[in-house]
Design an enzyme around this catalytic site. Structure first.
Site, PDB file in Angstrom:
ATOM      1  N   LEU A 149       0.869  -1.179   0.000  1.00 45.90           N
ATOM      2  CA  LEU A 149       0.000   0.000   0.000  1.00 45.90           C
ATOM      3  C   LEU A 149       0.906   1.229   0.000  1.00 45.90           C
ATOM      4  CD1 LEU A 149      -2.903  -0.523   2.591  1.00 45.90           C
ATOM      5  CD2 LEU A 149      -3.133  -0.189   0.125  1.00 45.90           C
ATOM      6  N   ASP A 150       0.682   2.142  -0.935  1.00 41.90           N
ATOM      7  CA  ASP A 150       1.468   3.370  -0.975  1.00 41.90           C
ATOM      8  C   ASP A 150       1.279   4.156   0.330  1.00 41.90           C
ATOM      9  OD1 ASP A 150       2.384   2.840  -3.517  1.00 41.90           O
ATOM     10  OD2 ASP A 150       0.807   4.008  -4.508  1.00 41.90           O
ATOM     11  N   PRO A 151       2.250   5.001   0.697  1.00 43.61           N
ATOM     12  CA  PRO A 151       2.086   5.812   1.914  1.00 43.61           C
ATOM     13  C   PRO A 151       0.799   6.627   1.926  1.00 43.61           C
ATOM     14  CG  PRO A 151       4.364   5.898   1.167  1.00 43.61           C
ATOM     15  CD  PRO A 151       3.593   5.153   0.105  1.00 43.61           C
ATOM     16  N   LEU A 152       0.348   7.101   0.753  1.00 41.17           N
ATOM     17  CA  LEU A 152      -0.899   7.862   0.668  1.00 41.17           C
ATOM     18  C   LEU A 152      -2.096   7.032   1.118  1.00 41.17           C
ATOM     19  CD1 LEU A 152      -2.574  10.344  -0.629  1.00 41.17           C
ATOM     20  CD2 LEU A 152      -2.693   8.915  -2.660  1.00 41.17           C
ATOM     21  N   ALA A 153      -2.042   5.719   0.920  1.00 41.05           N
ATOM     22  CA  ALA A 153      -3.191   4.845   1.138  1.00 41.05           C
ATOM     23  C   ALA A 153      -3.239   4.316   2.563  1.00 41.05           C
ATOM     24  CB  ALA A 153      -3.154   3.679   0.156  1.00 41.05           C
TER      25      ALA A 153
END
Length: 298
Positions: A41-45
């Site tokens: 999961l990307d840091p944004l998510a």
């Protein structure tokens, strides 16, 4: 109760933290056992991050094959070099004009099924032996080949221009950022990902996920799930202690499995209920041949 060094954690990763750092927190608690996640999961998510511990790390490819579900928020009328808000954002001329809801709904089926998708320039895919994001950060031209991904469904949840909320169910390797980018291009207004929540990975759901900040040495033994949960979709066979000894030596065990196709994968459970092995069904001989053994000792 599952062993704290062999099982699965269904964690709720917060936004702003990388998947790697989340796994590192688990690793510190389970050493010397290994830990690894089943899908970045990307840091944004935020949302479901499945972390496998000990021998269960060998189940990661199986978990990654499971259907993933997301709630994604896109902003129309904008684009960026990363296809999300983390990059350099540009306003699209005319993008401030709201689009008819029906026009968006009409286009969504174009992105469902087996579709050709180009991953974002800032992604972890390999290009000529290097990560695409490493090349992109150096200012290099990143030419990424399209790949076929499977999108099970896309549902329009809310649209209040410029915000568009979609529920997306898809297979492994699908980039939600790319769906937004390509939908924005088809609409002629551009779009980028503003927020992403993963709500399910196979049998692991957000409702039952443990907030990462609640995981510690005391909660770990209570929260770790049996490794068998990851293969609950497979046929199962509970073996005897004698069978378990045979499996540990790599030898097949007898099994009478009705309605299980030849060569199908079968989850073999120990008498305790723990996942002992993954085996191949030899229907002609009425036995199970071990392919991966997890309980190598008692």
């Amino acid at each position: 109760m599952p062993r704290p060094n062999f099982g699965i954690l269904n964690l709720h990763k917060p936004a702003g933290l990388s998947s790697r750092k989340a796994v590192d927190r688990v690793q510190r608690l389970v050493r010397p056992a290994k830990a690894g996640h089943a899908g970045t999961l990307d840091p944004l998510a935020s949302g479901v991050l499945v972390v496998c511990v000990g021998p269960a790390t060998r189940l990661i490819p199986i978990i990654q094959e499971g259907v993933k579900e997301y709630r994604a928020r896109f902003l129309l009328g904008r684009t960026s070099d990363t296809d999300d808000l983390e990059g350099e954002v540009h306003e699209v001329p005319g993008g401030e004009t709201p689009l008819p809801r029906e026009r968006i709904k009409e286009l969504l089926p174009r992105f469902v099924g087996d579709v050709e998708q180009v991953p974002p320039r800032f992604s972890a895919v390999h290009v000529k032996g290097q990560r695409a994001y490493d090349l992109a950060r150096k200012g290099a031209v990143v030419d990424i080949e399209p790949r076929t991904v499977h999108v099970e469904r896309i549902d329009l949840v809310r649209y209040e221009h410029p915000e568009l909320d979609l529920d997306i169910a898809c297979g492994g390797g699908t980039y939600i950022r790319s769906i937004g980018r390509d939908l924005g291009a088809a609409l002629g207004c551009g779009a980028l990902l503003a927020d992403l929540v993963r709500t399910r990975v196979g049998p692991f759901t957000l409702e039952s996920a443990l907030p990462l900040d609640r995981l510690d040495a005391d909660s770990l033994p209570r929260e770790i799930l049996p490794a068998a949960r990851a293969v609950s979709h497979l046929p199962q066979w509970r073996c005897t202690e004698n069978d378990l000894a045979e499996l540990r030596h790599g030898r097949p065990i007898p099994a009478a499995l009705a309605n299980v196709p030849p060569d199908a994968a079968v989850a073999v459970l120990a008498p305790s209920g723990e996942l002992a092995a993954l085996a191949e069904h030899d229907a002609a001989e009425g036995r199970l041949a071990p392919r991966q053994v997890f309980l190598v000792e008692g």
